[in-house]
Structure formats: C-alpha cells, structure tokens
Write an enzyme that holds these catalytic residues in place. Structure first.
Site, PDB file in Angstrom:
ATOM      1  N   GLY A 164      22.277  16.635   8.358  1.00  0.00           N
ATOM      2  CA  GLY A 164      21.478  16.370   7.156  1.00  0.00           C
ATOM      3  C   GLY A 164      20.107  15.830   7.483  1.00  0.00           C
ATOM      4  O   GLY A 164      19.675  14.820   6.942  1.00  0.00           O
ATOM      5  N   ALA A 165      19.393  16.546   8.371  1.00  0.00           N
ATOM      6  CA  ALA A 165      18.097  16.036   8.836  1.00  0.00           C
ATOM      7  C   ALA A 165      16.916  16.730   8.156  1.00  0.00           C
ATOM      8  O   ALA A 165      15.772  16.498   8.530  1.00  0.00           O
ATOM      9  CB  ALA A 165      17.991  16.184  10.353  1.00  0.00           C
ATOM     10  N   SER A 166      17.181  17.565   7.162  1.00  0.00           N
ATOM     11  CA  SER A 166      16.073  18.290   6.529  1.00  0.00           C
ATOM     12  C   SER A 166      15.252  17.417   5.594  1.00  0.00           C
ATOM     13  O   SER A 166      14.086  17.709   5.326  1.00  0.00           O
ATOM     14  CB  SER A 166      16.616  19.504   5.757  1.00  0.00           C
TER      15      SER A 166
ATOM     16  N   GLY B 283      14.860  13.195   3.565  1.00  0.00           N
ATOM     17  CA  GLY B 283      15.266  11.802   3.414  1.00  0.00           C
ATOM     18  C   GLY B 283      15.453  11.033   4.715  1.00  0.00           C
ATOM     19  O   GLY B 283      14.630  11.100   5.636  1.00  0.00           O
ATOM     20  N   ILE B 284      16.546  10.299   4.769  1.00  0.00           N
ATOM     21  CA  ILE B 284      16.803   9.406   5.906  1.00  0.00           C
ATOM     22  C   ILE B 284      17.009  10.209   7.198  1.00  0.00           C
ATOM     23  O   ILE B 284      16.495   9.835   8.265  1.00  0.00           O
ATOM     24  CB  ILE B 284      18.033   8.513   5.593  1.00  0.00           C
ATOM     25  N   GLY B 285      17.734  11.309   7.119  1.00  0.00           N
ATOM     26  CA  GLY B 285      17.994  12.125   8.317  1.00  0.00           C
ATOM     27  C   GLY B 285      16.701  12.651   8.929  1.00  0.00           C
ATOM     28  O   GLY B 285      16.551  12.687  10.161  1.00  0.00           O
TER      29      GLY B 285
ATOM     30  N   SER C 131      27.071   3.253   3.601  1.00  0.00           N
ATOM     31  CA  SER C 131      26.282   2.798   2.451  1.00  0.00           C
ATOM     32  C   SER C 131      26.764   1.410   2.077  1.00  0.00           C
ATOM     33  O   SER C 131      27.930   1.059   2.307  1.00  0.00           O
ATOM     34  CB  SER C 131      26.507   3.740   1.270  1.00  0.00           C
TER      35      SER C 131
ATOM     36  N   TYR D 127      32.325   8.191  -4.064  1.00  0.00           N
ATOM     37  CA  TYR D 127      31.334   8.012  -2.978  1.00  0.00           C
ATOM     38  C   TYR D 127      31.648   6.727  -2.204  1.00  0.00           C
ATOM     39  O   TYR D 127      31.627   6.715  -0.962  1.00  0.00           O
ATOM     40  CB  TYR D 127      29.945   7.954  -3.609  1.00  0.00           C
TER      41      TYR D 127
HETATM   42  P1  NAP Z   1      19.129  12.963   0.645  1.00  0.00           P
HETATM   43  O1  NAP Z   1      17.680  12.655   0.588  1.00  0.00           O
HETATM   44  O2  NAP Z   1      19.814  13.497  -0.552  1.00  0.00           O
HETATM   45  O3  NAP Z   1      19.380  13.949   1.897  1.00  0.00           O
HETATM   46  C1  NAP Z   1      20.663  14.396   2.164  1.00  0.00           C
HETATM   47  C2  NAP Z   1      20.643  15.256   3.404  1.00  0.00           C
HETATM   48  O4  NAP Z   1      21.996  15.645   3.671  1.00  0.00           O
HETATM   49  C3  NAP Z   1      19.826  16.519   3.245  1.00  0.00           C
HETATM   50  O5  NAP Z   1      19.142  16.787   4.458  1.00  0.00           O
HETATM   51  C4  NAP Z   1      20.895  17.582   2.996  1.00  0.00           C
HETATM   52  O6  NAP Z   1      20.543  18.854   3.540  1.00  0.00           O
HETATM   53  C5  NAP Z   1      22.042  17.046   3.791  1.00  0.00           C
HETATM   54  N1  NAP Z   1      23.349  17.557   3.345  1.00  0.00           N
HETATM   55  C6  NAP Z   1      24.003  17.303   2.196  1.00  0.00           C
HETATM   56  N2  NAP Z   1      25.167  17.982   2.176  1.00  0.00           N
HETATM   57  C7  NAP Z   1      25.248  18.658   3.347  1.00  0.00           C
HETATM   58  C8  NAP Z   1      26.207  19.520   3.921  1.00  0.00           C
HETATM   59  N3  NAP Z   1      27.349  19.835   3.280  1.00  0.00           N
HETATM   60  N4  NAP Z   1      25.957  20.028   5.140  1.00  0.00           N
HETATM   61  C9  NAP Z   1      24.811  19.731   5.813  1.00  0.00           C
HETATM   62  N5  NAP Z   1      23.862  18.923   5.311  1.00  0.00           N
HETATM   63  C10 NAP Z   1      24.083  18.393   4.093  1.00  0.00           C
HETATM   64  O7  NAP Z   1      19.962  11.655   1.049  1.00  0.00           O
HETATM   65  P2  NAP Z   1      19.525  10.378   1.909  1.00  0.00           P
HETATM   66  O8  NAP Z   1      19.177   9.292   0.987  1.00  0.00           O
HETATM   67  O9  NAP Z   1      18.574  10.787   2.957  1.00  0.00           O
HETATM   68  O10 NAP Z   1      20.938   9.995   2.549  1.00  0.00           O
HETATM   69  C11 NAP Z   1      21.200  10.077   3.940  1.00  0.00           C
HETATM   70  C12 NAP Z   1      22.422   9.234   4.248  1.00  0.00           C
HETATM   71  O11 NAP Z   1      22.169   7.868   3.871  1.00  0.00           O
HETATM   72  C13 NAP Z   1      23.676   9.648   3.472  1.00  0.00           C
HETATM   73  O12 NAP Z   1      24.798   9.460   4.287  1.00  0.00           O
HETATM   74  C14 NAP Z   1      23.707   8.661   2.312  1.00  0.00           C
HETATM   75  O13 NAP Z   1      24.997   8.493   1.799  1.00  0.00           O
HETATM   76  C15 NAP Z   1      23.206   7.418   3.027  1.00  0.00           C
HETATM   77  N6  NAP Z   1      22.690   6.399   2.118  1.00  0.00           N
HETATM   78  C16 NAP Z   1      21.569   6.583   1.400  1.00  0.00           C
HETATM   79  C17 NAP Z   1      21.116   5.579   0.555  1.00  0.00           C
HETATM   80  C18 NAP Z   1      19.892   5.698  -0.285  1.00  0.00           C
HETATM   81  O14 NAP Z   1      19.653   4.819  -1.136  1.00  0.00           O
HETATM   82  N7  NAP Z   1      19.086   6.727  -0.109  1.00  0.00           N
HETATM   83  C19 NAP Z   1      21.836   4.382   0.445  1.00  0.00           C
HETATM   84  C20 NAP Z   1      22.984   4.233   1.205  1.00  0.00           C
HETATM   85  C21 NAP Z   1      23.409   5.243   2.049  1.00  0.00           C
HETATM   86  P3  NAP Z   1      20.028  20.118   2.685  1.00  0.00           P
HETATM   87  O15 NAP Z   1      18.988  19.619   1.705  1.00  0.00           O
HETATM   88  O16 NAP Z   1      19.470  21.017   3.743  1.00  0.00           O
HETATM   89  O17 NAP Z   1      21.225  20.726   2.000  1.00  0.00           O
END
Ligand code: NAP
Length: 243
Positions: A8-10, A12-14, A138, A151
């Site tokens: 999931g590096a495309s 946000g956090i990744g 999280s 979740y």
């Molecule tokens: P995000 O912006 O929604 O990005 C999610 C990433 O995961 C995207 O790159 C997406 O790729 C990828 N992804 C989702 N489903 C996938 C799948 N089935 N296979 C491969 N890639 C997949 O989320 P984020 O905030 O960066 O979250 C990153 C991590 O931090 C997650 O584990 C989330 O639970 C955790 N987290 C986030 C927060 C927050 O407030 N943001 C808080 C606590 C924990 P595509 O777009 O290419 O599909």
C-alpha cells in the site's frame, strides 16, 4: 543493496514510508492495488533521486498475489530485507450495518493480508537468517474505536500477531515491531467532515494532526540498526491522543 517491500505504498502513509526508506538506501518495492498512476509517479520520483525502486501490483487480500509478489522479489533481488505491512482499508459504521462481505473484506485485507505478507517475507528471512518486519496498526487497535469495530478488531489482531511473531522470529535474528498511528490526515479519513477532524485535533495533546512523514520517521528508526535491540514493541505515533 537491501530490499524493502512496502504494501500500500501508492498513497498516504505507505508513500511517505517508501520515500523515506529510499533515502536510507533500500531498493523499494512499491506495492499498490488501484492507484497505478500514483505508484508510477512515486517510483519515477524515487528513481530520479538515484535510488532503486519499482512498482508491483498485488491485492493484499489475495494470498496468491502476495506470494507471487514475494517470490518475484526473491527471484529478482535475491533477498527480502524489510517488510512494511502497511496496506489497509477503513470501515466506518455501526457493526449492525456491516454486511458479511464488508466484514470479510476488512479482515482479509487488514489482518489476513498482514499475516500472509509477513509469513511469505519470513520464509525468505529465515533462510537469510536476517530481516526486519514492521507492521502498521492503529490507535483503534489499541483502544477500540466506536463505529470502527471491525477495523479495530483487525488492527488489534495486527498488534497481537506482531508481538507473537517477534517472539517466534527473534532467535533467528529477525525483528518484528508495530507502528500504531493516531490521527494522520490521509484519504483513509475521507469519511470525516472538517468539523469531525477539528474535534479530533482538539483532543490531541500535541495540538495537530499527524503527517505521513511522522509515521515514516518511526518506521525508518525501526528499520535501522540503531533500533537493533527493539523487538515486539508497539510504537504509537499519535501526538499523545492515547497514552
Ligand atoms: P490511505 O491513504 O487510504 O492509503 C491506503 C493504501 O493502501 C493505498 O496505497 C492503497 O493502494 C493501499 N491498499 C488498500 N487496499 C489494498 C489492497 N487490498 N492491496 C494492496 N494495497 C491496498 O491510508 P493511510 O492513511 O495511508 O493508511 C496506511 C496505514 O496506516 C493503514 O494500515 C491504516 O490502517 C494505518 N493507519 C492510518 C491512520 C490515519 O489516520 N491515516 C491512523 C491509524 C492507522 P491503492 O490506492 O493502490 O489501492
């Protein structure tokens, strides 16, 4: 050169983690599912800085696709040195409104996907007798979030899994740690209104939302030998929102 797979590096956090690890000299495998253009843009940016990167499309809810990705990385790069199990989807709403397929999708992506990716990475790391695994949970996995019960279950599972796997792999010199973000302003929170976000921020002792880079900084530290005596820990990156 050491290799790092970031699921999931495309976006946000990744994405921030991939950029930060590239600066540390890792060859970066940018996993994505839907956001191909964003993954390719990131890859081009990392390459233009002189680092090694490539994109790899694989659905983290599919064990077959995860296995194909790790097999590919082993074949092309020789080793898998770092796994960052970051990909996840959110799911907001009352539990009674969650369908069977909705529950299955969240658990298969956010928990089983993490377990499967770590298992496939661990196979390579065990034969190398070295490696490093970082999972992303999280704060809701630590304390539970109302209207995020499924979740929260997945993320709580990631924490328990990471601790258990740390005990299992430590004798082989492989560390496993978990980073647990608080409120980070990314697409995963798109369901929140500006008022919801402001209310959340008002409860954060450090007075601001986190950035993807805040989380990436913790991952970089855990990826480095400077944290070589740290395993089985949950590093909370939440501005003090939960203590
Ligand atoms: P995000 O912006 O929604 O990005 C999610 C990433 O995961 C995207 O790159 C997406 O790729 C990828 N992804 C989702 N489903 C996938 C799948 N089935 N296979 C491969 N890639 C997949 O989320 P984020 O905030 O960066 O979250 C990153 C991590 O931090 C997650 O584990 C989330 O639970 C955790 N987290 C986030 C927060 C927050 O407030 N943001 C808080 C606590 C924990 P595509 O777009 O290419 O599909």
């Amino acid at each position: 050169m050491k290799t790092a797979i970031i699921s999931g590096a495309s976006r946000g956090i990744g994405k921030a983690i991939a950029s930060a690890l590239a600066k540390q000299g890792y060859a970066i495998i940018i996993n994505y599912l839907n956001s191909e253009d964003q993954a390719e843009l990131l890859c081009a940016k990392i390459r233009s800085s002189g680092a090694v990167a490539q994109t790899y499309k694989a659905d983290m809810s599919s064990p077959d696709e995860i296995k194909a990705m790790t097999d590919y990385v082993k074949e092309c790069y020789g080793t898998i040195d770092l796994i960052v199990a970051n990909a996840a989807i959110g799911s907001y709403g009352l539990l009674i409104d969650h369908s069977d397929s909705n529950i299955a999708q969240v658990i298969s992506t956010d928990l089983i996907g993490v377990i499967t990716l770590c298992r496939e990475g661990a196979k390579a790391m065990l034969s190398q007798k070295s490696g490093n695994i970082i999972t992303i949970s999280s704060m809701w996995g630590e304390v539970g979030g109302s209207c995020e019960s499924v979740y929260s279950a997945a993320k709580g599972g990631v924490i328990a899994f990471s601790k258990a796997l740390a005990k299992e792999l430590a004798p082989n010199g492989i560390r496993v740690n978990c980073v647990s973000p608080g409120f980070i302003d990314t697409d995963i929170n798109a369901n929140l209104s500006d008022a919801d976000k402001a209310a959340l921020v008002s409860e954060i002792p450090l007075g601001r939302a986190g950035t993807p880079e805040d989380v990436a900084d913790a991952v970089v530290w855990l990826s480095d030998d400077k944290s070589s005596y740290i395993t089985g820990q949950v590093i909370s990156v939440n501005g003090g929102l939960i203590i």
